[in-house]
Enzyme design. Sequence first.
Site, mmCIF file in Angstrom:
data_model
loop_
_atom_site.group_PDB
_atom_site.id
_atom_site.type_symbol
_atom_site.label_atom_id
_atom_site.label_comp_id
_atom_site.label_asym_id
_atom_site.label_seq_id
_atom_site.Cartn_x
_atom_site.Cartn_y
_atom_site.Cartn_z
ATOM 1 N N GLU A 101 10.191 2.689 10.427
ATOM 2 C CA GLU A 101 11.116 3.795 10.458
ATOM 3 C C GLU A 101 10.267 4.925 10.397
ATOM 4 O O GLU A 101 9.295 5.343 9.567
ATOM 5 C CB GLU A 101 11.628 3.506 9.094
ATOM 6 C CG GLU A 101 12.626 2.399 8.770
ATOM 7 C CD GLU A 101 13.597 2.684 9.675
ATOM 8 O OE1 GLU A 101 14.565 1.623 10.030
ATOM 9 O OE2 GLU A 101 14.299 3.868 10.322
ATOM 10 N N LYS A 112 0.911 -1.305 0.028
ATOM 11 C CA LYS A 112 -0.076 -0.004 -0.008
ATOM 12 C C LYS A 112 0.874 1.254 0.044
ATOM 13 O O LYS A 112 1.586 1.535 1.005
ATOM 14 C CB LYS A 112 -0.907 0.006 1.336
ATOM 15 C CG LYS A 112 -1.759 1.333 1.012
ATOM 16 C CD LYS A 112 -1.372 2.134 2.420
ATOM 17 C CE LYS A 112 -2.008 3.427 2.485
ATOM 18 N NZ LYS A 112 -1.936 4.320 1.461
ATOM 19 N N CYS A 145 13.826 12.007 5.373
ATOM 20 C CA CYS A 145 13.853 11.470 6.744
ATOM 21 C C CYS A 145 15.290 11.840 7.446
ATOM 22 O O CYS A 145 15.385 11.809 8.573
ATOM 23 C CB CYS A 145 13.635 9.903 6.896
ATOM 24 S SG CYS A 145 14.354 9.029 5.854
ATOM 25 N N GLU A 175 9.760 17.851 14.279
ATOM 26 C CA GLU A 175 10.181 17.396 12.835
ATOM 27 C C GLU A 175 9.169 18.339 12.246
ATOM 28 O O GLU A 175 7.909 18.312 12.205
ATOM 29 C CB GLU A 175 9.704 16.043 12.573
ATOM 30 C CG GLU A 175 10.310 15.549 10.999
ATOM 31 C CD GLU A 175 10.145 14.082 10.592
ATOM 32 O OE1 GLU A 175 10.843 13.421 10.190
ATOM 33 O OE2 GLU A 175 8.768 13.797 10.886
HETATM 34 P P1 NDP Z 1 2.317 9.231 7.239
HETATM 35 O O1 NDP Z 1 2.537 8.494 8.643
HETATM 36 O O2 NDP Z 1 1.161 9.935 7.066
HETATM 37 O O3 NDP Z 1 2.074 8.171 6.068
HETATM 38 C C1 NDP Z 1 2.971 6.922 5.669
HETATM 39 C C2 NDP Z 1 1.868 5.670 5.134
HETATM 40 O O4 NDP Z 1 1.182 5.393 6.239
HETATM 41 C C3 NDP Z 1 1.258 6.182 4.047
HETATM 42 O O5 NDP Z 1 1.068 5.166 3.017
HETATM 43 C C4 NDP Z 1 -0.157 6.546 4.540
HETATM 44 O O6 NDP Z 1 -1.318 6.297 3.752
HETATM 45 C C5 NDP Z 1 -0.112 5.453 5.630
HETATM 46 N N1 NDP Z 1 -1.093 5.152 6.687
HETATM 47 C C6 NDP Z 1 -1.591 6.348 7.271
HETATM 48 N N2 NDP Z 1 -2.440 6.221 8.359
HETATM 49 C C7 NDP Z 1 -2.480 5.047 8.558
HETATM 50 C C8 NDP Z 1 -2.994 4.014 9.436
HETATM 51 N N3 NDP Z 1 -3.942 4.366 10.224
HETATM 52 N N4 NDP Z 1 -2.959 2.797 9.048
HETATM 53 C C9 NDP Z 1 -2.006 2.167 8.246
HETATM 54 N N5 NDP Z 1 -1.201 3.102 7.348
HETATM 55 C C10 NDP Z 1 -1.664 4.307 7.815
HETATM 56 O O7 NDP Z 1 3.566 9.658 6.685
HETATM 57 P P2 NDP Z 1 3.887 10.685 5.550
HETATM 58 O O8 NDP Z 1 3.333 9.946 4.053
HETATM 59 O O9 NDP Z 1 3.493 11.884 5.716
HETATM 60 O O10 NDP Z 1 5.644 10.466 5.489
HETATM 61 C C11 NDP Z 1 6.286 11.551 6.224
HETATM 62 C C12 NDP Z 1 6.946 10.951 7.320
HETATM 63 O O11 NDP Z 1 7.729 9.623 7.168
HETATM 64 C C13 NDP Z 1 8.001 11.824 8.021
HETATM 65 O O12 NDP Z 1 7.329 11.861 9.493
HETATM 66 C C14 NDP Z 1 9.364 11.021 7.979
HETATM 67 O O13 NDP Z 1 10.142 11.692 8.981
HETATM 68 C C15 NDP Z 1 9.006 9.779 7.770
HETATM 69 N N6 NDP Z 1 10.030 9.033 6.940
HETATM 70 C C16 NDP Z 1 10.702 8.447 7.775
HETATM 71 C C17 NDP Z 1 11.960 7.743 7.211
HETATM 72 C C18 NDP Z 1 12.767 6.800 7.923
HETATM 73 O O14 NDP Z 1 13.477 6.068 7.180
HETATM 74 N N7 NDP Z 1 12.777 6.906 9.240
HETATM 75 C C19 NDP Z 1 11.952 7.527 5.668
HETATM 76 C C20 NDP Z 1 10.975 8.568 5.054
HETATM 77 C C21 NDP Z 1 9.888 9.121 5.744
HETATM 78 P P3 NDP Z 1 -2.031 7.668 3.092
HETATM 79 O O15 NDP Z 1 -0.817 8.448 2.183
HETATM 80 O O16 NDP Z 1 -2.899 7.234 2.252
HETATM 81 O O17 NDP Z 1 -2.251 8.643 4.285
#
Ligand code: NDP
Length: 510
Positions: A266, A191, A300, A400
């Site tokens: 992550e 997903k 990230c 962040e």
């Molecule tokens: P989100 O947590 O909003 O979304 C990440 C994924 O989770 C998306 O596919 C999202 O779907 C999905 N999601 C959202 N809600 C749920 C739920 N309740 N249950 C299951 N899946 C869910 O993060 P962002 O997309 O905004 O990404 C940015 C964040 O990711 C930043 O905080 C960044 O630090 C972190 N990040 C960390 C990395 C690392 O390696 N540590 C690397 C890259 C990013 P949908 O898009 O449909 O909402």
Amino acid sequence: MTDAASSPPAASASPAAAPTFQHFIAGEWCASASGATFESRNPADTRDVVGRFQLGTAADVAMAIKAAETAGPMWRRTPAPKRGEILYAFAQLMGEHKERLARAMTREMGKVLSEARGDVQEGIDIAYLMAGEGRRMFGDTVPSELPDKWAMSIRQPIGVAGIITPWNFPMAIPCWKMMPALVTGNTVVFKPASDTPHCATLLVELMVEAGFPPGVVNLVTGTGAEVGDAIVGSPDVGVISFTGSSATGRSIAATAGAKLKRLSLELGGKNGVVVLADADLDLATDGILWSAFGTTGQRCTAASRVIVDRSVQDALLARLEARTRTLTLGSGLDASVDVGPLINAGAVDKVASYVDIGDREATLVVGGARAIGGELDHGHFFQPTIFAGVGAMDRIGQEEIFGPVLSVIPVDGYGEAMLALNQTRYGLSSSIFTQDVNTAFRAMRDFETGIVYVNAGTTGAETHLPFGGWKETGNGHREAGHVALDTYTEWKSIYVDFSGRLQRAQIDNQ
Ligand code: NDP
């Protein structure tokens, strides 16, 4: 499910003409049970509709999990070197299509083209690395404590892997997760983020072409609340790998924890660069700008804190300000552009709200406003921003922001710098600029992060080393490197007694 044989052709600029893409379940491209779709738009020009995508439901997820479960026995019995050959073919295809993939990525999520090429390359690198694991996947063969007895350990797949990914590395991160999951014999339900479903679709198209059998890889697009939640909550998904925000990670951990499910997280970061009095300031400036404003600060591993020795603060700030003023904003497809858009309007609002906080806590040096005028009016642009005089515990120095906002924190000497660097609840990446080898080694020992750079910025991980963070950045799992296999495998220890008699460990050898 429809009988569509493949996903639709290239995307179009006009909403009316925008193509509709489909889920991929059990080897077929198919529509959602909901009959509904959602749009993906270019963040540099929101008039440009990349495509329409299936608004997945829990019923779609159930079908995808069923397909993955059905394919499981066949895939796990396929010899691992043969599985590796399919990963190898996928890596080759990604290489052949690198430019097309990179352009599609820039269009859908905004990062400049050179960085999009790097994102695709990370996917290629991990696919080759994990293809090789098909012929390694080492366990231990060790002496037994008893005579005429053999002892060894092997890795085995967990089953169905749920892969939930963010938009900021829309090809690298899915590959970092799916390649180790697949080579070890798991099947996948993927997903992607709702901001980058086209990138995900293009990847899965190439996976199909590479020869992954039906049901081994399944793609379901749609919201986190519906599709993501259904994957996490399913008792038939044995392992979840998630990259995203800490808030979502916490809620997934609560669900997965209640089900005692394997979970790799992550999450967020607040990465610091230490610049000491003896640093090469020009090199530090290069490293900081690349880490702070690359991918518009949405990595990230992005640097959002600079912890600088007070004696060189003014000299460093002068360099950072001058260089930041020269950065060009615009579409990442334009080769003259340095900084692309933020991912969406919500991200612009979030960055603006932190700039308001910064105005109260510190001194604005450069930037600090939405970037507008001309073509920028059609996208989600924000000026690269630097605050000086930030306290290590100030909100802009702690939380962040995930945008182009850099906080400069003055300190006196290595000891204070090290304390300030470690004063965050995250622990992904860090760096130090110093010419003193002894201080560099102290930093390598003292910094509480999963990645430490010496005389470089905080970004640029290579795929054959472990990737991940300490503290609230994750839950101890690592991606990439051979340790990535730990997320997707169960260990099995095997003893073969060929003595022909009962031999009791810990008893008969005393
Ligand atoms: P989100 O947590 O909003 O979304 C990440 C994924 O989770 C998306 O596919 C999202 O779907 C999905 N999601 C959202 N809600 C749920 C739920 N309740 N249950 C299951 N899946 C869910 O993060 P962002 O997309 O905004 O990404 C940015 C964040 O990711 C930043 O905080 C960044 O630090 C972190 N990040 C960390 C990395 C690392 O390696 N540590 C690397 C890259 C990013 P949908 O898009 O449909 O909402």
